[in-house]
Write an enzyme that holds these catalytic residues in place. Structure first.
Site, PDB file in Angstrom:
ATOM      1  N   GLY A  11      36.585  44.160  24.806  1.00  0.00           N
ATOM      2  CA  GLY A  11      36.584  45.225  23.539  1.00  0.00           C
ATOM      3  C   GLY A  11      36.508  46.448  23.854  1.00  0.00           C
ATOM      4  O   GLY A  11      35.999  46.737  24.888  1.00  0.00           O
ATOM      5  N   ARG A  72      42.197  40.656  26.146  1.00  0.00           N
ATOM      6  CA  ARG A  72      41.391  39.635  26.651  1.00  0.00           C
ATOM      7  C   ARG A  72      42.598  38.618  27.046  1.00  0.00           C
ATOM      8  O   ARG A  72      43.137  37.859  26.435  1.00  0.00           O
ATOM      9  CB  ARG A  72      40.656  38.985  25.555  1.00  0.00           C
ATOM     10  N   SER A  73      42.243  38.473  28.655  1.00  0.00           N
ATOM     11  CA  SER A  73      43.385  37.350  29.107  1.00  0.00           C
ATOM     12  C   SER A  73      42.952  36.316  29.584  1.00  0.00           C
ATOM     13  O   SER A  73      42.101  36.119  30.592  1.00  0.00           O
ATOM     14  CB  SER A  73      43.805  38.400  30.372  1.00  0.00           C
ATOM     15  N   ASP A 103      30.899  42.741  30.512  1.00  0.00           N
ATOM     16  CA  ASP A 103      30.663  41.660  31.198  1.00  0.00           C
ATOM     17  C   ASP A 103      31.794  40.735  31.819  1.00  0.00           C
ATOM     18  O   ASP A 103      32.000  40.221  32.792  1.00  0.00           O
ATOM     19  CB  ASP A 103      29.291  40.815  31.071  1.00  0.00           C
ATOM     20  N   THR A 105      34.905  41.598  31.829  1.00  0.00           N
ATOM     21  CA  THR A 105      35.740  42.415  32.775  1.00  0.00           C
ATOM     22  C   THR A 105      35.135  42.313  34.067  1.00  0.00           C
ATOM     23  O   THR A 105      35.895  42.287  35.045  1.00  0.00           O
ATOM     24  CB  THR A 105      35.640  43.983  32.231  1.00  0.00           C
ATOM     25  N   THR A 126      31.140  49.556  26.810  1.00  0.00           N
ATOM     26  CA  THR A 126      31.112  48.232  25.802  1.00  0.00           C
ATOM     27  C   THR A 126      29.961  48.894  24.704  1.00  0.00           C
ATOM     28  O   THR A 126      28.958  49.345  25.095  1.00  0.00           O
ATOM     29  CB  THR A 126      30.604  46.834  26.280  1.00  0.00           C
ATOM     30  N   ASP A 128      28.044  47.086  23.240  1.00  0.00           N
ATOM     31  CA  ASP A 128      27.052  46.317  23.151  1.00  0.00           C
ATOM     32  C   ASP A 128      25.700  46.750  23.877  1.00  0.00           C
ATOM     33  O   ASP A 128      24.600  46.255  23.782  1.00  0.00           O
ATOM     34  CB  ASP A 128      27.251  44.774  23.477  1.00  0.00           C
ATOM     35  N   ASP A 130      24.920  45.806  26.907  1.00  0.00           N
ATOM     36  CA  ASP A 130      24.120  44.556  27.451  1.00  0.00           C
ATOM     37  C   ASP A 130      24.475  44.469  29.037  1.00  0.00           C
ATOM     38  O   ASP A 130      24.493  43.379  29.294  1.00  0.00           O
ATOM     39  CB  ASP A 130      24.454  43.269  26.768  1.00  0.00           C
ATOM     40  N   LYS A 213       7.769  48.080  -2.738  1.00  0.00           N
ATOM     41  CA  LYS A 213       9.048  48.557  -2.254  1.00  0.00           C
ATOM     42  C   LYS A 213      10.175  48.199  -3.242  1.00  0.00           C
ATOM     43  O   LYS A 213      10.389  46.869  -3.258  1.00  0.00           O
ATOM     44  CB  LYS A 213       9.535  48.174  -0.940  1.00  0.00           C
TER      45      LYS A 213
HETATM   46  O1  F6P Z   1      31.469  43.120  23.030  1.00  0.00           O
HETATM   47  C1  F6P Z   1      32.017  43.847  22.118  1.00  0.00           C
HETATM   48  C2  F6P Z   1      32.136  43.292  20.680  1.00  0.00           C
HETATM   49  O2  F6P Z   1      32.282  44.212  19.844  1.00  0.00           O
HETATM   50  C3  F6P Z   1      30.842  42.379  20.214  1.00  0.00           C
HETATM   51  O3  F6P Z   1      29.624  43.367  19.624  1.00  0.00           O
HETATM   52  C4  F6P Z   1      31.406  41.337  19.519  1.00  0.00           C
HETATM   53  O4  F6P Z   1      30.840  40.269  19.090  1.00  0.00           O
HETATM   54  C5  F6P Z   1      32.838  41.231  19.919  1.00  0.00           C
HETATM   55  O5  F6P Z   1      33.120  42.092  20.829  1.00  0.00           O
HETATM   56  C6  F6P Z   1      33.945  41.001  18.910  1.00  0.00           C
HETATM   57  O6  F6P Z   1      35.106  40.738  19.615  1.00  0.00           O
HETATM   58  P1  F6P Z   1      36.773  40.616  19.035  1.00  0.00           P
HETATM   59  O7  F6P Z   1      37.162  42.180  18.983  1.00  0.00           O
HETATM   60  O8  F6P Z   1      37.366  39.886  19.975  1.00  0.00           O
HETATM   61  O9  F6P Z   1      36.540  40.088  17.773  1.00  0.00           O
END
Ligand code: F6P
Length: 321
Positions: A11, A72-73, A103, A105, A126, A128, A130, A213
């Site tokens: 991504g 993504r390969s 991750d 990659t 990324t 994320d 993470d 609220k």
């Molecule tokens: O890993 C980054 C990310 O944006 C995630 O947050 C999300 O779940 C995923 O990629 C979406 O992937 P794609 O663009 O392949 O739908």
């Protein structure tokens, strides 16, 4: 090290271009030839490799996406694919590789260096956040700010109509975006994959908020174990009487001009990656911990888990009462 190549994979994340720029310019500074591999591992397999110069990366520091494109390969997951990729690198005389991604990659890079004599350094890119071994990944800050801008707008309409909104943010396996966006937007509730989501507790909180609220925001990380925003809204059912709507922010979080934080982080990490390769380091990711460059074996970046700090969820809860 005479000739190295850089690629982006998985991504995309805002700031990847700033990282490419830093890699190219730092390599040129050290008189190392630099090439770009287009379309990630797919392009590596196909030998889609182009020379880069200083001016190839002009005017990109402020741009989202990646000038090298990404993919993504599936093929790179097979030995035959990796063998083709290695042959393409050999044909182009590439001695070192810098992979910018997450991750997936790094899992690919790790496998690749186990089987073939390549020198590899990873740069965490990324949204994320993470990856273990770095406080922040390139793209996270921009993604949080993008989501935040949208949620601020949702708050306006939520307040005007006195509604509850379930807002879904990205994060397939991780709640880092959800937690920061939740705190920064003043959300009433945050659900993330790292902690068990209790639908009864969510209902109870909604009943509590409903007393005084008139509107509320629930942030849902897309990968929560109870489901996405639609599924969670279904499980909660009547939402304590709030009229509710659901909003999925989606891929807009991946685009846009990178924030200053992301541009600076990308510049520091891209430059550090080149220096590590020149020093003869391989099989590592460069990250930053407490503002200092940190190097960590690639495998640890996904085998160890960076944890969302539970006290931040507690903080968000207290501050929304
Ligand atoms: O890993 C980054 C990310 O944006 C995630 O947050 C999300 O779940 C995923 O990629 C979406 O992937 P794609 O663009 O392949 O739908």
């Amino acid at each position: 090290m005479k000739r190295i190549a850089v690629f982006t994979s998985g991504g995309d994340a805002p700031g990847m271009n700033a990282a490419i720029r830093a890699v190219v310019r730092m390599a040129m500074y050290h008189k190392v030839e630099i090439f770009g591999i287009q379309y990630g591992y797919r392009g590596m397999i196909q030998g889609d490799i182009i020379p880069l110069q200083s001016r190839s990366v002009s005017n990109i520091i402020q741009r989202g996406g990646t000038i090298l494109r990404t993919a993504r390969s599936e093929e790179f997951m097979m030995y035959e694919g990796r063998e083709k990729a290695f042959n393409a690198l050999q044909q182009n005389g590439i001695e070192g590789l810098i992979g910018i991604g997450g991750d997936g990659t790094f899992k690919g890079l790790s496998k690749f260096m186990e089987e073939f004599p390549v020198n590899v350094v990873g740069v965490p890119g990324t949204i994320d956040n993470d990856l273990y071994g770095t406080d922040y990944t390139i793209g996270f800050d921009t993604a949080v700010n993008t989501a935040l801008g949208t949620i601020d707008k949702i708050r306006d309409t939520a307040a005007a109509h006195e509604r509850l909104f379930y807002v879904e943010v990205m994060g397939r396996d991780a709640g880092f975006i959800a937690v920061d966006v939740g705190i920064a937007s003043g959300a009433e509730y945050i659900v993330i994959p790292e902690t068990e989501t209790n639908i009864d507790d969510l209902r109870e909180m909604l009943r509590h908020y409903r007393k005084d609220k008139s509107s509320a925001i629930i942030i849902v990380a897309e990968g929560d174990e109870e489901g996405n925003a639609f599924e969670i809204a279904d499980k909660v059912k009547d939402a304590a009487g709030y009229d509710y709507r659901i909003s999925v922010i989606g891929h807009v979080q991946r685009g846009g001009s990178p924030s200053a934080l992301d541009r600076c982080l990308a510049s520091r990490l891209g430059a550090a990656a080149v220096e590590k390769l020149i020093e003869g380091k391989t099989g590592i990711m460069v990250g930053e911990i407490n503002w200092k460059i940190n190097e960590i074996p690639l495998e640890e970046t996904w085998k160890k888990h960076k944890r969302v700090q539970p006290h931040l969820l507690e903080l968000a809860r207290i501050l929304s009462l």
